[in-house]
Design a protein around this motif. Structure first.
Motif: not given
Length: 521
Positions: A309-314, A329-330, A335-337, A426-427
């Motif tokens: 689901a994360v991969a698709k959201s990207a 991810w690369e 945003v995650p920070s 892991t992030s």
């Protein structure tokens, strides 16, 4: 008939002989060229020797062999190499894995193995090293978290970090609806069970009107991303004033979730007058899906795991779509920070409530963002607090990464009842902090999480399956050596982050034996 009911069965062989010396074995030289090679220790066991009535007992300790917790990697790696060379060789001389991998780059094969645990993981690791695919067959009873024991890793590389820069998220959160510091509760029954002086529980079961802490990271990250793209905003003192500045912004917030984060993003979209599109794995329970829909979000069910689901959201990121993810991810780290920064409000509040530094913080881990925030706060200069990370047994991507000293993906399906922690990757943003900030990491089974939920209920604290995971990790520390390594003794004060309340009320009542409405502190 169960093995546990059988007495020992001994056979003495009268036909023992000696054999000719084996031919020269090249596997030793081969293994020395693999990542993380070092001879595993040979340890004296004098207490065991005394018990057996002998002079010496020596134990060859294979608990960390080539980055894995068992010896099977030795056979799997050598056998794979020899079979590949037999079929596709001979190979040219090589001195490291990169040189060997270069010779294998045009070989398209999948390594197949059946396993009840360690051998299959070893074959999968060899495939990863060599740039191949792996297909591992396991018996159905291996897939249940509840049948697995806990798995503990103690980190010898812990350091302190520079103090974090000033964090404005605390002041931001104080201007949001329903803000009040969540309670820090004493848990004396839990403390007695753990054999320590104090256990303090930061109860996040009602955070800004939602039953979990995720709204802290989601709100701050969304605000910062909107300001970066469309700001700067004028000074504001309440949500209506901010919303007025956002009224001409036409974007949709996108997020993948296994529960709480997606609902938090949907709530933020509702506050800000934006739309939300939330992607969820197909095994998410109905009650959590319904809670997201009730925030006004559009739900998309992904046929796969949370990581898929994360991969698709990207792929949805664009001018009209802002991806608000708590994992990196690369090319996607900003945003995650900010999500990690947002969680810092929890510990700003704890400092004001507790006044002293705890000896240890137990924190649950999915992709590792919350644990990163814990480490930034409690492993900064002049802090000596230990941090223990806790994950589900079959989604322990951080623990396995720590053991390998590199990021390791744990493939799904991830089926733990600790749904918020069912993450296989892991992030990478969190990894440097986790790698050198966690004093220990423990993977626990579902039974341990359920036991922790019931124990917290005795102290009047409602904690869901993921929320109680930190305590589950502490309950798994059954050996004196593990407790000593983490500085736990009868005078210790421990902090647990109960990250959610009863987000699945029916499951909570089944596990605890009564409704969450009847639990009172």
């Amino acid at each position: 008939m169960s093995d546990s009911t059988q007495s020992s069965h001994i056979y003495l062989n009268s036909k023992v002989i000696t054999f000719e010396n084996s031919s020269s074995n090249e596997s030793f030289e081969f293994h020395q060229k693999l990542p993380f090679y070092t001879a595993t220790p040979l340890k004296a066991a004098p207490i065991t020797a005394a018990r057996l009535g002998v002079r010496h007992v020596w134990v060859k300790d294979e608990s960390n062999r080539l980055g894995l917790p068992a010896y099977k990697i030795l056979g799997a790696s050598w056998a794979t190499y020899r079979e590949l060379e037999t079929r596709f060789g001979p190979f040219q001389s090589w001195s490291n894995l990169d040189e060997l991998k270069e010779q294998l780059k045009n070989i398209d094969v999948t390594l197949v193995s059946a396993t009840d645990g360690n051998h299959g993981r070893a074959v999968a690791r060899v495939a990863k090293w060599l740039g191949l695919k792996a297909h591992i067959l396991v018996p159905d009873d291996m897939m249940s978290d509840s049948t697995q024991s806990s798995h503990i890793y103690l980190n010898s590389k812990v350091i302190t970090f520079e103090n974090s820069p000033a964090n404005e998220s605390f002041e931001f959160h104080q201007k949001l609806p329903f803000y009040t510091a969540t309670p820090l509760k004493a848990a004396p029954i839990t403390a007695a069970r753990l054999g320590v002086r104090h256990v303090w529980v930061k109860d996040e079961s009602n955070r800004l009107g939602l039953p979990a802490y995720k709204i802290l990271g989601a709100s701050w990250a969304t605000y910062r991303e909107l300001e970066t793209r469309f700001g700067p905003f004028q000074s504001w003192s309440n949500l209506d004033e901010l919303k007025e500045q956002l009224k001409n912004i036409d974007v949709t917030l996108v997020s993948a979730t296994d529960g709480n984060h997606g609902r938090a993003v949907a709530r933020v979209a509702k506050w800000f007058g934006l739309k939300a599109h939330i992607l969820v794995p197909d095994d998410m329970v109905h009650s959590r899906q319904q809670a997201i829909k009730e925030e006004g979000a559009q739900i998309e069910i992904v046929n796969g795991t949370y990581d898929e689901a994360v991969a698709k959201s990207a792929t949805m990121a664009g001018e009209k779509y802002l991806v608000i993810s708590d994992t990196a991810w690369e090319g996607y780290e900003r945003v995650p920070s900010w999500v990690v920064e947002g969680y810092g409000t929890i510990f700003r509040e704890v400092d004001e409530q507790l006044k002293i530094q705890p000896d240890l913080v137990a924190v649950q881990m999915g992709v590792g963002s919350l644990a990163s925030s814990v480490i930034r706060h409690y492993r900064s200069l002049n802090h000596t607090t230990h941090v223990l990370g806790v994950e589900p047994m079959h989604a322990a991507c951080v623990l396995h990464s720590l053991e390998a000293d590199e990021l390791i993906e744990v493939p799904g399906p991830h089926t733990s009842i600790m749904a918020g922690l069912n993450c296989g990757k892991t992030s990478p943003l969190a990894w440097p902090l986790l790698r050198y900030g966690l004093s220990g990491s423990v993977a626990v089974n579902d039974n341990s999480a359920e036991e922790a939920m019931r124990l917290l209920a005795q102290d009047g604290i409602v904690s869901g399956e993921s929320g109680a995971a930190g305590l589950a990790g502490l309950l798994a520390l059954t050996t004196d050596s593990a407790r000593q390594a983490l500085g736990i003794n009868s005078n210790s004060s421990l902090l647990i982050i109960s990250t959610e309340g009863a987000t699945d009320p029916q499951a909570y009542e089944r596990i605890v034996g009564r409704s969450h409405h009847t639990i009172k502190n």
